[in-house]
Design an enzyme around this catalytic site. Structure first.
Site, PDB file in Angstrom:
ATOM      1  N   ALA A  71       0.024  -5.255  10.109  1.00 21.80           N
ATOM      2  CA  ALA A  71      -1.293  -5.350  10.732  1.00 21.80           C
ATOM      3  C   ALA A  71      -2.331  -5.239   9.624  1.00 21.80           C
ATOM      4  O   ALA A  71      -2.047  -4.715   8.546  1.00 21.80           O
ATOM      5  CB  ALA A  71      -1.461  -4.212  11.731  1.00 21.80           C
ATOM      6  N   GLY A 114       3.707  -4.754  11.308  1.00 24.03           N
ATOM      7  CA  GLY A 114       3.513  -5.740  12.380  1.00 24.03           C
ATOM      8  C   GLY A 114       4.121  -7.090  12.028  1.00 24.03           C
ATOM      9  O   GLY A 114       4.524  -7.851  12.920  1.00 24.03           O
ATOM     10  N   GLU A 117       7.610  -6.787  12.952  1.00 20.91           N
ATOM     11  CA  GLU A 117       7.703  -6.813  14.419  1.00 20.91           C
ATOM     12  C   GLU A 117       7.549  -8.248  14.938  1.00 20.91           C
ATOM     13  O   GLU A 117       8.190  -8.643  15.911  1.00 20.91           O
ATOM     14  CB  GLU A 117       6.649  -5.880  15.019  1.00 20.91           C
ATOM     15  CG  GLU A 117       7.003  -4.413  14.750  1.00 20.91           C
ATOM     16  CD  GLU A 117       5.880  -3.439  15.040  1.00 20.91           C
ATOM     17  OE1 GLU A 117       4.746  -3.685  14.580  1.00 20.91           O
ATOM     18  OE2 GLU A 117       6.133  -2.427  15.724  1.00 20.91           O
ATOM     19  N   GLU A 137       4.528   2.039   8.296  1.00 21.04           N
ATOM     20  CA  GLU A 137       3.418   2.690   9.008  1.00 21.04           C
ATOM     21  C   GLU A 137       3.317   4.181   8.726  1.00 21.04           C
ATOM     22  O   GLU A 137       2.234   4.757   8.739  1.00 21.04           O
ATOM     23  CB  GLU A 137       3.563   2.470  10.529  1.00 21.04           C
ATOM     24  CG  GLU A 137       3.270   1.064  11.006  1.00 21.04           C
ATOM     25  CD  GLU A 137       4.495   0.154  10.993  1.00 21.04           C
ATOM     26  OE1 GLU A 137       5.511   0.514  10.353  1.00 21.04           O
ATOM     27  OE2 GLU A 137       4.430  -0.918  11.628  1.00 21.04           O
TER      28      GLU A 137
HETATM   29  N1  CO8 Z   1      -3.645  -5.212   5.622  1.00 15.26           N
HETATM   30  C1  CO8 Z   1      -4.737  -5.588   4.910  1.00 15.26           C
HETATM   31  N2  CO8 Z   1      -4.676  -5.983   3.616  1.00 15.26           N
HETATM   32  C2  CO8 Z   1      -3.474  -6.013   3.025  1.00 15.26           C
HETATM   33  C3  CO8 Z   1      -2.306  -5.638   3.701  1.00 15.26           C
HETATM   34  C4  CO8 Z   1      -2.419  -5.226   5.064  1.00 15.26           C
HETATM   35  N3  CO8 Z   1      -1.359  -4.875   5.802  1.00 15.26           N
HETATM   36  N4  CO8 Z   1      -1.265  -5.763   2.849  1.00 15.26           N
HETATM   37  C5  CO8 Z   1      -1.767  -6.210   1.694  1.00 15.26           C
HETATM   38  N5  CO8 Z   1      -3.106  -6.353   1.780  1.00 15.26           N
HETATM   39  C6  CO8 Z   1      -4.020  -6.827   0.744  1.00 15.26           C
HETATM   40  C7  CO8 Z   1      -4.232  -5.794  -0.336  1.00 15.26           C
HETATM   41  O1  CO8 Z   1      -5.214  -4.863   0.055  1.00 15.26           O
HETATM   42  C8  CO8 Z   1      -4.646  -6.653  -1.487  1.00 15.26           C
HETATM   43  O2  CO8 Z   1      -6.015  -7.001  -1.328  1.00 15.26           O
HETATM   44  P1  CO8 Z   1      -7.011  -6.937  -2.629  1.00 15.26           P
HETATM   45  O3  CO8 Z   1      -6.461  -7.962  -3.583  1.00 15.26           O
HETATM   46  O4  CO8 Z   1      -8.343  -7.303  -2.063  1.00 15.26           O
HETATM   47  O5  CO8 Z   1      -6.911  -5.558  -3.157  1.00 15.26           O
HETATM   48  C9  CO8 Z   1      -3.836  -7.934  -1.313  1.00 15.26           C
HETATM   49  O6  CO8 Z   1      -3.415  -7.921   0.074  1.00 15.26           O
HETATM   50  C10 CO8 Z   1      -2.609  -7.971  -2.180  1.00 15.26           C
HETATM   51  O7  CO8 Z   1      -1.894  -6.777  -1.975  1.00 15.26           O
HETATM   52  P2  CO8 Z   1      -1.438  -5.803  -3.186  1.00 15.26           P
HETATM   53  O8  CO8 Z   1      -2.359  -5.936  -4.364  1.00 15.26           O
HETATM   54  O9  CO8 Z   1      -1.260  -4.432  -2.627  1.00 15.26           O
HETATM   55  O10 CO8 Z   1      -0.034  -6.474  -3.561  1.00 15.26           O
HETATM   56  P3  CO8 Z   1       1.251  -5.715  -4.131  1.00 15.26           P
HETATM   57  O11 CO8 Z   1       2.218  -6.810  -4.472  1.00 15.26           O
HETATM   58  O12 CO8 Z   1       0.884  -4.748  -5.184  1.00 15.26           O
HETATM   59  O13 CO8 Z   1       1.823  -4.863  -2.889  1.00 15.26           O
HETATM   60  C11 CO8 Z   1       2.507  -4.519  -0.584  1.00 15.26           C
HETATM   61  C12 CO8 Z   1       2.275  -5.527  -1.741  1.00 15.26           C
HETATM   62  C13 CO8 Z   1       3.645  -3.572  -0.958  1.00 15.26           C
HETATM   63  C14 CO8 Z   1       2.871  -5.307   0.653  1.00 15.26           C
HETATM   64  C15 CO8 Z   1       1.207  -3.686  -0.375  1.00 15.26           C
HETATM   65  O14 CO8 Z   1       0.118  -4.601  -0.278  1.00 15.26           O
HETATM   66  C16 CO8 Z   1       1.224  -2.849   0.873  1.00 15.26           C
HETATM   67  O15 CO8 Z   1       1.820  -1.785   0.875  1.00 15.26           O
HETATM   68  N6  CO8 Z   1       0.542  -3.346   1.957  1.00 15.26           N
HETATM   69  C17 CO8 Z   1       0.410  -2.594   3.184  1.00 15.26           C
HETATM   70  C18 CO8 Z   1       1.670  -2.678   3.989  1.00 15.26           C
HETATM   71  C19 CO8 Z   1       1.558  -1.853   5.250  1.00 15.26           C
HETATM   72  O16 CO8 Z   1       1.261  -0.672   5.245  1.00 15.26           O
HETATM   73  N7  CO8 Z   1       1.834  -2.488   6.394  1.00 15.26           N
HETATM   74  C20 CO8 Z   1       1.835  -1.836   7.672  1.00 15.26           C
HETATM   75  C21 CO8 Z   1       0.490  -1.913   8.289  1.00 15.26           C
HETATM   76  S1  CO8 Z   1       0.411  -0.955   9.810  1.00 15.26           S
HETATM   77  C22 CO8 Z   1       1.138  -1.974  10.943  1.00 15.26           C
HETATM   78  O17 CO8 Z   1       1.600  -3.045  10.677  1.00 15.26           O
HETATM   79  C23 CO8 Z   1       1.145  -1.445  12.351  1.00 15.26           C
HETATM   80  C24 CO8 Z   1       1.578  -2.519  13.347  1.00 15.26           C
HETATM   81  C25 CO8 Z   1       1.039  -2.230  14.695  1.00 15.26           C
HETATM   82  C26 CO8 Z   1       1.209  -3.415  15.632  1.00 15.26           C
HETATM   83  C27 CO8 Z   1       0.006  -4.294  15.743  1.00 15.26           C
HETATM   84  C28 CO8 Z   1       0.121  -5.499  14.821  1.00 15.26           C
HETATM   85  C29 CO8 Z   1      -0.946  -6.547  15.006  1.00 15.26           C
END
Ligand code: CO8
Length: 263
Positions: A71, A114, A117, A137
C-alpha cells in the site's frame, strides 16, 4: 501485438492477441505502491476485462523491479481507525475476489504487503527468479489488511506464515514455489512471455468450464470438504447442460480440436 491506450493514470491496460487482457501497474517512482487511486483503477480495469466477451483471462503484472511494494505508505500518514473502518477499499478487494475469469499474476521484484495480497488475490502466480515476497506491515506497527494473514496461512501453514507476518521474513521465488505460493518460477527476462502464454492457454479453454473450475478450486480454501464436494458435484452436473460439454465430447470422439462457444 496490438494494444489499446487507456485513460488510466497509474496502470496500463493492454489487449495483446489471444483473448488476454493485461493490467500493468505503472507507478515506477514508488515501486508500484498501491495508492487508493491505483487500486481503484486496477479493480475498474479488471472489472471491464471480466465483462468483455473477447477476453478469456486477465494478466496482472508490474515491472522487473517491482510487482508492487505494498500500500502507499505516504497515504497512511495521519489516518485514524475511523478513517480505515470507513475506507471503501475493502469493497474494491471484494470486487476483485468476485472476478469470474482466471487471473494470472506475473510477479518480478518486490511483491510486498498489499502488493503481495494483490498477487494472492489472483488465481495463479508466476514468479520471476528475482521476485521477493513478504508482508512487512509489522515494521509500520500494523498488520496486513487485505487478506494477508488469511491467504498466506492457507498457502504456507501456520508456522511459516507467522514468521512472515510477525517477523517480516521475506521469501525468495524458489521458497515461494516450494511452499505453493506460486506455481512456477521463470527467468526474469522470460516472465511476461511465460505468464502471457499461460493466460492465453486459459483463455482458449471452454469458458464456462474454466469459470466453474475456478469457483470450485477457490471454494476448497474456504469451506468443509463435504460442502466443497457438493459444490463440485453440482458444477460438474451443471456443465452437462452446456453446448460446450457436448462439443467437447464430440470433438474428442471425432479426433478434432473442440470449438468452444461459451454456451
Ligand atoms: N509506499 C510508498 N512509497 C514507496 C513504497 C510504498 N509501499 N515502497 C517504496 N516506496 C518509494 C520509496 O519511498 C522511494 O521513494 P523516493 O525515491 O521518493 O524516496 C521509492 O519508492 C524507491 O524505494 P526505495 O528507495 O526504498 O528502494 P529500495 O530498493 O532501497 O527498497 C523496498 C525497496 C525494500 C521495497 C522499500 O522501498 C520498502 O521497504 N518499501 C516499503 C514496503 C512496505 O512497507 N510495504 C507495506 C506497506 S503497508 C501495506 O501494504 C498494508 C496493506 C493493507 C491493504 C490495503 C492495500 C491497498
Amino acid at each position: 501485438m496490438s494494444s489499446e491506450s487507456t485513460a488510466y493514470e497509474h496502470i496500463l491496460v493492454e489487449r495483446p492477441a489471444g483473448r488476454v487482457g493485461v493490467v500493468r501497474l505503472n507507478r515506477p517512482r514508488v515501486l508500484n505502491a498501491l495508492s487508493s487511486a491505483t487500486l481503484r483503477e486496477i479493480v475498474t480495469a479488471v472489472g471491464e476485462l471480466d465483462a468483455d466477451d473477447t477476453i478469456g483471462a486477465i494478466l496482472v503484472t508490474g515491472s522487473t523491479r517491482a510487482f508492487a511494494a505494498g500500500a502507499d505508505v505516504a497515504e497512511m500518514d495521519g489516518k485514524s481507525a475511523a478513517d480505515l473502518l470507513a475506507d471503501r477499499r475493502y469493497e474494491l478487494w471484494e470486487t476483485l475476489r468476485r472476478t469470474r475469469k482466471p487471473m494470472v499474476a506475473a510477479v518480478a521484484g518486490f511483491c510486498l504487503g498489499g502488493g503481495h495480497e494483490l498477487a494472492m488475490a489472483c488465481d495463479i502466480v508466476v514468479a520471476a527468479e528475482n521476485a521477493v515476497f513478504g508482508q512487512p506491515e509489522i515494521n509500520l506497527g500494523i498488520i496486513p489488511g487485505a487478506g494477508g494473514t488469511q491467504r498466506l496461512t492457507r498457502a504456507l501453514g501456520k508456522s511459516l506464515a507467522m514468521e512472515v507476518v510477525l517477523n517480516d521474513r521475506r521469501l525468495s521465488a524458489d521458497e515461494a514455489l516450494r511452499h505453493g505460493l506460486v506455481s512456477r518460477v521463470v527467468p526474469t527476462e522470460r516472465l511476461y512471455d511465460e505468464a502471457l502464454g499461460l493466460a492465453r492457454q486459459l483463455a482458449a479453454r471452454a469458458p464456462l468450464a474454466v469459470r466453474l473450475a475456478k469457483q470450485s478450486v477457490l471454494r476448497a480454501g474456504d469451506t468443509t470438504l463435504e460442502v466443497g464436494l457438493q459444490f463440485e458435484r453440482h458444477n460438474f452436473a451443471l456443465l452437462f447442460a452446456t453446448e460446450d460439454q457436448q462439443e467437447g465430447v464430440r470433438a474428442f470422439l471425432e479426433k478434432r480440436p473442440a470449438v468452444w462457444k461459451g454456451r
